[in-house]
Write a protein that holds these residues in place. Structure first.
Motif, PDB file in Angstrom:
ATOM      1  N   THR A 156       0.872  -1.181   0.000  1.00 57.61           N
ATOM      2  CA  THR A 156       0.000   0.000   0.000  1.00 57.61           C
ATOM      3  C   THR A 156       0.912   1.235   0.000  1.00 57.61           C
ATOM      4  O   THR A 156       2.128   1.107  -0.096  1.00 57.61           O
ATOM      5  N   LEU A 157       0.319   2.394   0.085  1.00 57.05           N
ATOM      6  CA  LEU A 157       1.103   3.631   0.174  1.00 57.05           C
ATOM      7  C   LEU A 157       1.094   4.109   1.627  1.00 57.05           C
ATOM      8  O   LEU A 157       0.058   4.078   2.291  1.00 57.05           O
ATOM      9  N   SER A 158       2.241   4.561   2.113  1.00 61.23           N
ATOM     10  CA  SER A 158       2.298   5.059   3.489  1.00 61.23           C
ATOM     11  C   SER A 158       1.758   6.482   3.582  1.00 61.23           C
ATOM     12  O   SER A 158       1.447   6.964   4.669  1.00 61.23           O
ATOM     13  N   CYS A 171      -0.870   9.130   1.151  1.00 59.01           N
ATOM     14  CA  CYS A 171      -1.591   9.313  -0.107  1.00 59.01           C
ATOM     15  C   CYS A 171      -2.817  10.191   0.080  1.00 59.01           C
ATOM     16  O   CYS A 171      -3.135  10.605   1.184  1.00 59.01           O
ATOM     17  N   ASN A 172      -3.461  10.471  -1.015  1.00 61.34           N
ATOM     18  CA  ASN A 172      -4.777  11.089  -1.081  1.00 61.34           C
ATOM     19  C   ASN A 172      -4.754  12.588  -0.810  1.00 61.34           C
ATOM     20  O   ASN A 172      -4.920  13.373  -1.735  1.00 61.34           O
ATOM     21  N   ARG A 227       0.809  13.803  -5.726  1.00 62.81           N
ATOM     22  CA  ARG A 227      -0.197  12.814  -5.279  1.00 62.81           C
ATOM     23  C   ARG A 227      -0.628  11.917  -6.431  1.00 62.81           C
ATOM     24  O   ARG A 227      -0.812  10.712  -6.271  1.00 62.81           O
ATOM     25  N   GLY A 228      -0.826  12.547  -7.568  1.00 63.19           N
ATOM     26  CA  GLY A 228      -1.289  11.794  -8.735  1.00 63.19           C
ATOM     27  C   GLY A 228      -0.289  10.736  -9.168  1.00 63.19           C
ATOM     28  O   GLY A 228      -0.647   9.580  -9.374  1.00 63.19           O
ATOM     29  N   VAL A 229       0.978  11.123  -9.299  1.00 69.12           N
ATOM     30  CA  VAL A 229       1.963  10.151  -9.787  1.00 69.12           C
ATOM     31  C   VAL A 229       2.295   9.099  -8.724  1.00 69.12           C
ATOM     32  O   VAL A 229       2.614   7.967  -9.066  1.00 69.12           O
ATOM     33  N   MET A 261       0.036   8.002  -6.477  1.00 71.60           N
ATOM     34  CA  MET A 261      -1.157   7.135  -6.404  1.00 71.60           C
ATOM     35  C   MET A 261      -1.361   6.319  -7.687  1.00 71.60           C
ATOM     36  O   MET A 261      -2.260   5.475  -7.750  1.00 71.60           O
ATOM     37  N   TYR A 262      -0.536   6.578  -8.669  1.00 70.31           N
ATOM     38  CA  TYR A 262      -0.524   5.752  -9.874  1.00 70.31           C
ATOM     39  C   TYR A 262       0.138   4.398  -9.598  1.00 70.31           C
ATOM     40  O   TYR A 262      -0.090   3.429 -10.317  1.00 70.31           O
ATOM     41  N   PRO A 295      -0.354   1.942  -7.445  1.00 71.63           N
ATOM     42  CA  PRO A 295      -1.177   0.726  -7.344  1.00 71.63           C
ATOM     43  C   PRO A 295      -1.600   0.156  -8.700  1.00 71.63           C
ATOM     44  O   PRO A 295      -1.561  -1.063  -8.887  1.00 71.63           O
ATOM     45  N   ILE A 296      -1.978   0.992  -9.657  1.00 69.87           N
ATOM     46  CA  ILE A 296      -2.328   0.416 -10.964  1.00 69.87           C
ATOM     47  C   ILE A 296      -1.056  -0.049 -11.670  1.00 69.87           C
ATOM     48  O   ILE A 296      -1.058  -1.091 -12.347  1.00 69.87           O
ATOM     49  N   ARG A 351      -0.347  -3.510 -10.463  1.00 70.15           N
ATOM     50  CA  ARG A 351      -1.269  -4.514 -10.999  1.00 70.15           C
ATOM     51  C   ARG A 351      -1.015  -4.750 -12.480  1.00 70.15           C
ATOM     52  O   ARG A 351      -1.199  -5.872 -12.969  1.00 70.15           O
TER      53      ARG A 351
END
Lengths: 227, 227
Positions: A117-119, A121-122, A200-202, A204-205, A207-208, A211
């Protein structure tokens, strides 16, 4: 140019090696020089121990985070995200102030298993936390959205027809980083997302990205923004 | 095919209109039919009021969330993320169980201003919350990574040479959704990311999507995965 690369992992090795090959003088920064050099066994994913890897690059020096940051006209944060703020604190504001920091780190948290996960984010990001902690540093977040080998050689994939992003508050620093990314590494397509909050955007990228790595069976991929 | 589309906003209108044009029978679901029909003023971004929009599509019916879900052999969640769980609760498990739910929603939280943050992220996702709340529903998360007009007409952009993703636990449901996305809307490139936990990836993609919207000056863009 004298460049500081903080971090001895795959990103630090890949960036440092490429910069050294291009004729730059590089000092890699680490927490404990003696301990870094004492390791000789490969790490995860077959990553060579720094001391073994360094034999290919006799020009690359190794120093403490502070030595490296002091040495660099430019500082590159290639530490893992969990340790970045501490590494920069050890590097010391007095060695960082006024310089550009290219921040490649990702705040990945492996403590709950895979995928991480991210420590952070958001409503915040590691890029912003670094900028807040070192207000005199010109933080430019970039390259964190691709695997290490692509960071320094984007044209190995689709002749470079894919994108990376920059985030930062200082327009001149971003323009300088644009130019370095193009001339040092061969990036063709760079999008300025805006100020450091766009980190934040880069981040939070990730996780995708993780995957997609699973779905595609390789980390050597990237996205092309089509409009 | 009888299709339930939950939500009367831009995504609900765009999806419903396209499905109706293709000969499907659509009942749109809303919280309060009377209130939905009473609005006549355009909404944000010039979105036509449902009652005005519906005049172009006399075959499209409007019902409560429960009426619509009962009617549909397939249910599409086009409500906004903040209201999705409540809408589905009103739709009622007994009307949903055993069906495929195409979940397009994004858990955007506008309460702190622009750009929105996510109300759920990192170690959970709205897709997973819906799946947990309705274990007998076959939740397939998809299409949430592009603007409404692209969802139903990807070939308007680069002849469709860009990607969407699916996440879900039920392999047969995902295969069915693949086929619908291709035949109904013309999608050429769809990547199966894995089980419903991979919805975290596509939902956490929203922050970079929003920043790209700002940087590019248009929402009509998408990403092509290059490998």
């Amino acid at each position: 140019m004298n460049i500081s690369v903080l971090g001895t992992g795959v990103v630090g090795q890949t960036i440092s090696g490429k910069l050294a090959q291009s004729g730059h003088k590089v000092m890699v920064g680490t927490r404990d020089v003696g301990r870094t050099l004492a390791h000789t066994e490969p790490g995860p994913y077959g990553l060579p121990a720094f001391s073994v890897w360094q034999k290919q690059y006799p020009g690359i020096r190794l120093g403490s985070f502070a030595d490296s940051a002091r040495y660099g006209e430019l500082v590159i944060n290639a530490t893992n995200g969990a340790g970045s703020l501490e590494a920069l604190t050890l590097a010391s504001a007095s060695n960082l102030n006024g310089k550009i920091l290219i921040d490649i780190s990702n705040p990945l948290d492996f403590s709950q298993g895979m995928p991480p996960t991210l420590s952070i984010c958001n409503s915040d990001s590691l890029g912003e936390q670094i900028q807040r902690a070192f207000p005199e540093l010109k933080v430019v977040k970039t390259l964190n959205t691709v695997t290490a080998s692509l960071m320094v050689d984007p044209r190995q994939l689709a002749d470079g027809e894919h994108h990376i992003f920059v985030s930062g508050n200082d327009a001149k620093a971003k323009a300088q980083v644009f130019s370095w990314l193009m001339s040092w590494f061969g990036w063709k397509h760079i999008i300025d997302l805006g100020d450091i909050t766009t980190a934040r955007g880069v981040e939070m990228y990730l996780p995708i990205w993780l995957r997609l790595w699973g779905a595609l069976g390789t980390g050597v991929f990237n996205i092309q923004v089509v409009k």
